[in-house]
Design a protein around this motif. Structure first.
Motif, PDB file in Angstrom:
ATOM      1  N   LEU A  88       0.858  -1.185   0.000  1.00 47.33           N
ATOM      2  CA  LEU A  88       0.000   0.000   0.000  1.00 47.33           C
ATOM      3  C   LEU A  88       0.894   1.234   0.000  1.00 47.33           C
ATOM      4  N   GLY A  89       0.629   2.176  -0.884  1.00 44.63           N
ATOM      5  CA  GLY A  89       1.437   3.385  -0.959  1.00 44.63           C
ATOM      6  C   GLY A  89       0.620   4.570  -1.432  1.00 44.63           C
ATOM      7  N   TRP A  90       1.160   5.753  -1.233  1.00 49.58           N
ATOM      8  CA  TRP A  90       0.431   6.975  -1.579  1.00 49.58           C
ATOM      9  C   TRP A  90       0.622   7.389  -3.036  1.00 49.58           C
ATOM     10  N   ILE A  91       1.669   6.887  -3.688  1.00 55.13           N
ATOM     11  CA  ILE A  91       1.952   7.295  -5.061  1.00 55.13           C
ATOM     12  C   ILE A  91       1.006   6.546  -5.996  1.00 55.13           C
ATOM     13  N   LYS A  92       0.295   7.273  -6.817  1.00 52.96           N
ATOM     14  CA  LYS A  92      -0.703   6.652  -7.680  1.00 52.96           C
ATOM     15  C   LYS A  92      -0.043   5.835  -8.789  1.00 52.96           C
ATOM     16  N   GLY A  93      -0.580   4.611  -8.975  1.00 54.75           N
ATOM     17  CA  GLY A  93      -0.121   3.749 -10.046  1.00 54.75           C
ATOM     18  C   GLY A  93      -1.267   3.401 -10.970  1.00 54.75           C
ATOM     19  N   LEU A  94      -1.202   2.214 -11.541  1.00 63.21           N
ATOM     20  CA  LEU A  94      -2.247   1.769 -12.452  1.00 63.21           C
ATOM     21  C   LEU A  94      -3.488   1.354 -11.672  1.00 63.21           C
ATOM     22  N   GLY A  95      -4.625   1.397 -12.326  1.00 67.37           N
ATOM     23  CA  GLY A  95      -5.877   0.995 -11.697  1.00 67.37           C
ATOM     24  C   GLY A  95      -6.813   2.162 -11.474  1.00 67.37           C
ATOM     25  N   LEU A  96      -7.994   1.862 -10.980  1.00 68.78           N
ATOM     26  CA  LEU A  96      -9.007   2.886 -10.748  1.00 68.78           C
ATOM     27  C   LEU A  96      -8.661   3.724  -9.525  1.00 68.78           C
ATOM     28  N   ASP A  97      -8.949   5.012  -9.616  1.00 68.66           N
ATOM     29  CA  ASP A  97      -8.764   5.906  -8.473  1.00 68.66           C
ATOM     30  C   ASP A  97     -10.078   5.919  -7.700  1.00 68.66           C
ATOM     31  N   GLY A  98     -10.203   4.938  -6.792  1.00 65.23           N
ATOM     32  CA  GLY A  98     -11.467   4.746  -6.089  1.00 65.23           C
ATOM     33  C   GLY A  98     -11.800   5.782  -5.046  1.00 65.23           C
ATOM     34  N   GLY A  99     -10.903   6.731  -4.821  1.00 62.05           N
ATOM     35  CA  GLY A  99     -11.191   7.792  -3.859  1.00 62.05           C
ATOM     36  C   GLY A  99     -11.084   7.326  -2.421  1.00 62.05           C
ATOM     37  N   GLY A 100     -11.443   8.213  -1.508  1.00 57.57           N
ATOM     38  CA  GLY A 100     -11.372   7.912  -0.091  1.00 57.57           C
ATOM     39  C   GLY A 100     -12.622   7.227   0.426  1.00 57.57           C
ATOM     40  N   ALA A 101     -12.598   6.946   1.735  1.00 60.30           N
ATOM     41  CA  ALA A 101     -13.725   6.254   2.355  1.00 60.30           C
ATOM     42  C   ALA A 101     -14.140   6.987   3.618  1.00 60.30           C
ATOM     43  N   GLN A 102     -15.342   6.724   4.075  1.00 63.25           N
ATOM     44  CA  GLN A 102     -15.823   7.235   5.358  1.00 63.25           C
ATOM     45  C   GLN A 102     -16.218   6.059   6.240  1.00 63.25           C
ATOM     46  N   TYR A 103     -15.559   5.961   7.361  1.00 62.06           N
ATOM     47  CA  TYR A 103     -15.850   4.934   8.341  1.00 62.06           C
ATOM     48  C   TYR A 103     -16.819   5.510   9.373  1.00 62.06           C
ATOM     49  N   LEU A 104     -17.418   4.648  10.165  1.00 66.56           N
ATOM     50  CA  LEU A 104     -18.381   5.085  11.176  1.00 66.56           C
ATOM     51  C   LEU A 104     -17.977   4.558  12.545  1.00 66.56           C
ATOM     52  N   ALA A 122      -8.166  -1.630   5.772  1.00 63.21           N
ATOM     53  CA  ALA A 122      -8.138  -0.367   5.034  1.00 63.21           C
ATOM     54  C   ALA A 122      -8.927  -0.502   3.751  1.00 63.21           C
ATOM     55  N   VAL A 123      -9.776   0.475   3.495  1.00 63.20           N
ATOM     56  CA  VAL A 123     -10.426   0.605   2.195  1.00 63.20           C
ATOM     57  C   VAL A 123      -9.505   1.481   1.346  1.00 63.20           C
ATOM     58  N   VAL A 124      -8.939   0.881   0.308  1.00 61.10           N
ATOM     59  CA  VAL A 124      -7.866   1.506  -0.461  1.00 61.10           C
ATOM     60  C   VAL A 124      -8.277   1.609  -1.921  1.00 61.10           C
ATOM     61  N   ALA A 125      -7.928   2.731  -2.560  1.00 60.18           N
ATOM     62  CA  ALA A 125      -8.142   2.850  -3.998  1.00 60.18           C
ATOM     63  C   ALA A 125      -7.242   1.856  -4.732  1.00 60.18           C
ATOM     64  N   GLU A 126      -7.771   1.267  -5.796  1.00 57.30           N
ATOM     65  CA  GLU A 126      -7.025   0.255  -6.544  1.00 57.30           C
ATOM     66  C   GLU A 126      -5.663   0.776  -6.995  1.00 57.30           C
ATOM     67  N   ASN A 127      -5.599   2.069  -7.361  1.00 61.57           N
ATOM     68  CA  ASN A 127      -4.342   2.595  -7.899  1.00 61.57           C
ATOM     69  C   ASN A 127      -3.301   2.924  -6.834  1.00 61.57           C
ATOM     70  N   ARG A 128      -3.600   2.636  -5.555  1.00 63.86           N
ATOM     71  CA  ARG A 128      -2.604   2.800  -4.493  1.00 63.86           C
ATOM     72  C   ARG A 128      -2.037   1.443  -4.059  1.00 63.86           C
ATOM     73  N   LEU A 129      -2.297   0.408  -4.850  1.00 62.62           N
ATOM     74  CA  LEU A 129      -1.831  -0.931  -4.522  1.00 62.62           C
ATOM     75  C   LEU A 129      -0.917  -1.472  -5.625  1.00 62.62           C
ATOM     76  N   VAL A 130       0.104  -2.210  -5.187  1.00 65.10           N
ATOM     77  CA  VAL A 130       0.987  -2.935  -6.095  1.00 65.10           C
ATOM     78  C   VAL A 130       1.204  -4.319  -5.493  1.00 65.10           C
ATOM     79  N   HIS A 131       1.268  -5.335  -6.316  1.00 65.89           N
ATOM     80  CA  HIS A 131       1.555  -6.675  -5.815  1.00 65.89           C
ATOM     81  C   HIS A 131       2.901  -6.689  -5.093  1.00 65.89           C
ATOM     82  N   LEU A 132       2.945  -7.308  -3.925  1.00 68.97           N
ATOM     83  CA  LEU A 132       4.197  -7.455  -3.196  1.00 68.97           C
ATOM     84  C   LEU A 132       5.089  -8.423  -3.969  1.00 68.97           C
ATOM     85  N   PRO A 133       6.259  -7.960  -4.414  1.00 65.49           N
ATOM     86  CA  PRO A 133       7.105  -8.823  -5.254  1.00 65.49           C
ATOM     87  C   PRO A 133       7.597 -10.068  -4.522  1.00 65.49           C
ATOM     88  N   GLU A 134       7.876 -11.096  -5.298  1.00 59.15           N
ATOM     89  CA  GLU A 134       8.431 -12.331  -4.745  1.00 59.15           C
ATOM     90  C   GLU A 134       9.752 -12.042  -4.031  1.00 59.15           C
TER      91      GLU A 134
END
Length: 358
Positions: A88-104, A122-134
Motif C-alpha cells: 500500500l502506498g500513496w503514489i498513484k499507479g495503475l488501476g481505478l482511483d477509487g477515492g477515499g472512504a468514510q468509516y463510522l 483499510a479501504v484503499v483505492a485500486e491505484n494505491r496498490l501494487v503486488h508485493l514482489p516475490e
C-alpha cells in the motif's frame, strides 16, 4: 465488519486508538485490505502536530505505506483479487482511483483518503496498490510504499548521476537513507552523508557514504567547500527544513549543479535563495515521490533487494504495536529511530510465508 484504528481527532493531541470502527461497503475502484505492517513517516508526524495547517477533514485516519492481504474488491477492480499480497502506498499507479472512504464509529463519520495504514483494515483505492514482489519479506515490503520509491527514485529517476560525480544527502531518515543506498548503483566519485544523529551517520558509512558530516559539530557549508571545491554536482535534501533546502542549494556548483528536495517543510514555510545563482546555472527541483511509477519501479527495486544491493531491513530500527502509535511518533520526532514499523497484524506473516511456499 469492525476494526481498531489510530484516529487523528484534534491537532497537536495524541492519536486516539479507537475500537469497533465500522468498515464501509466498497465503492467502485476500492479494495479492502487487511493490514499487516505499516511504516510511520514525517508526513504523518506533520499532520498530527498541525504542521500542515488547518485540517478540515478531522477526524480522520492516517498512514500511507504498508503491506497486507486483499480480502475483497469493489466493482471494476481487476488489478488485484482476494488473497493477493500487496504493498500500500500513496503514489498513484495503475488501476481505478477509487477515492477515499468514510468509516463510522458511535454515530460519527471518520474520514480517510485513498490509502491509510494505521488501521487493522483499510479501504484503499485500486491505484494505491501494487503486488508485493516475490522474495520481499512482509515487513520490509512496507518501505516500497513510500521511503524507497521516493528516496531511491530521486537518484534513479530524477538525478541519474553521471560517472565521477559528487552527491550529498542532507538528512538520513527513511527517504535520505534510501537515496543513499541508490547511489551505490552509480559510479559516483564522492557520496557525502549529512545528519545530526551519530547512529545514522555510522549506518551511512555501511550504505556507501565516502564521507559523513555531523551537522551538530561541523560547519556543513565550509566542509562541503573543502571537499568539493566548486560545489556538489548533486544534492538530495530530505530533512523537511527550509533552512536545509537553502543550504543544499547553496552547496551545489554553478553551471549545472542540481538540488532536489523531497521534504515537506511546515505549512507557511518559505525558502530564500539568490536568484543570481539560478542565472549562473544552479538548479533547484522538488520531487513528487521520486518520479516513481509504482507498477514499473517497485519490481526493479525488488530485484535489487534480492541481489543484496538494497539492504532495506536495516532501515527498520524499532517496531511498535498499533496501541503504541504515539510513542512511535514521539520517537520519530526526537530522531531516536530511522523508520518506525507498526506491527498491525503481525500474525499474518505465517500465512504469508505459507502462501509463498505453495
Amino acid at each position: 465488519m469492525k476494526m481498531n484504528a489510530a484516529v487523528l481527532e484534534k491537532l497537536n493531541e495524541p492519536l486516539a486508538v479507537v475500537a469497533d470502527i465500522q468498515i464501509p461497503e466498497l465503492a467502485r475502484g476500492q479494495v479492502l485490505v487487511r493490514v499487516a505492517y505499516s511504516g510511520v513517516c514525517h508526513s504523518q508526524l506533520m499532520e498530527a502536530r498541525g504542521a500542515r495547517g488547518e485540517d478540515r477533514f478531522l477526524p480522520h485516519l492516517l498512514g500511507h505505506e504498508g503491506t497486507g492481504v486483499v480480502e475483497a474488491v469493489g466493482e471494476g477492480v481487476t488489478k488485484v483479487k482476494p488473497g493477493d499480497w500487496v504493498v500500500l502506498g500513496w503514489i498513484k499507479g495503475l488501476g481505478l482511483d477509487g477515492g477515499g472512504a468514510q468509516y463510522l464509529h458511535a454515530g460519527r463519520k471518520i474520514n480517510a483518503g485513498g490509502v491509510t495504514t494505521f488501521n487493522e483494515h483499510a479501504v484503499v483505492a485500486e491505484n494505491r496498490l501494487v503486488h508485493l514482489p516475490e522474495g520481499i519479506p512482509l515487513d520490509v515490503g512496507v518501505l516500497f510504499g513510500c521511503a524507497l520509491p521516493t528516496g531511491a527514485g530521486i537518484v534513479t529517476n530524477t538525478i541519474k548521476p553521471v560517472p565521477g560525480s559528487s552527491l550529498a544527502v542532507f538528512g538520513l531518515g527513511g527517504i535520505g537513507l534510501s537515496a543513499l543506498m541508490a547511489t551505490q548503483l552509480f559510479d559516483c566519485r564522492q557520496v557525502i552523508a549529512i545528519d545530526i544523529n551519530p547512529d545514522k551517520l555510522a549506518l551511512a558509512k555501511d550504505f556507501g557514504a565516502t564521507v559523513t558530516i555531523d551537522a551538530r559539530n561541523e560547519n556543513v557549508a565550509a566542509r562541503l567547500r573543502e571537499l568539493t571545491g566548486a560545489g556538489l554536482d548533486y544534492a538530495v535534501e530530505a530533512t523537511g527544513l527550509s533552512s536545509t533546502i537553502e543550504l543544499a542549494f547553496e552547496s551545489v556548483r554553478r553551471g549545472g549543479g542540481l538540488c532536489v528536495f523531497a521534504s515537506h517543510p511546515a505549512h507557511g514555510s518559505r525558502i530564500s535563495i539568490d536568484p543570481f545563482e539560478l542565472i549562473c546555472g544552479k538548479r533547484l527541483q522538488g520531487s513528487w515521490g521520486g518520479e516513481c511509477k509504482p507498477d514499473e519501479d517497485i519490481p526493479k527495486f525488488a530485484e535489487l533487494y534480492r541481489q543484496g544491493r538494497l539492504p532495506l531491513e536495516r532501515l527498520i530500527t524499532k517496531r511498535y504495536r498499533l496501541a503504541d502509535i504515539n510513542e512511535a511518533l514521539d520517537d520519530l520526532e526526537a530522531q531516536r529511530v530511522g523508520r518506525p514499523l507498526l506491527e498491525i497484524s503481525p500474525e499474518l506473516n505465517q500465512r504469508y510465508l505459507a502462501d509463498r511456499q505453495k
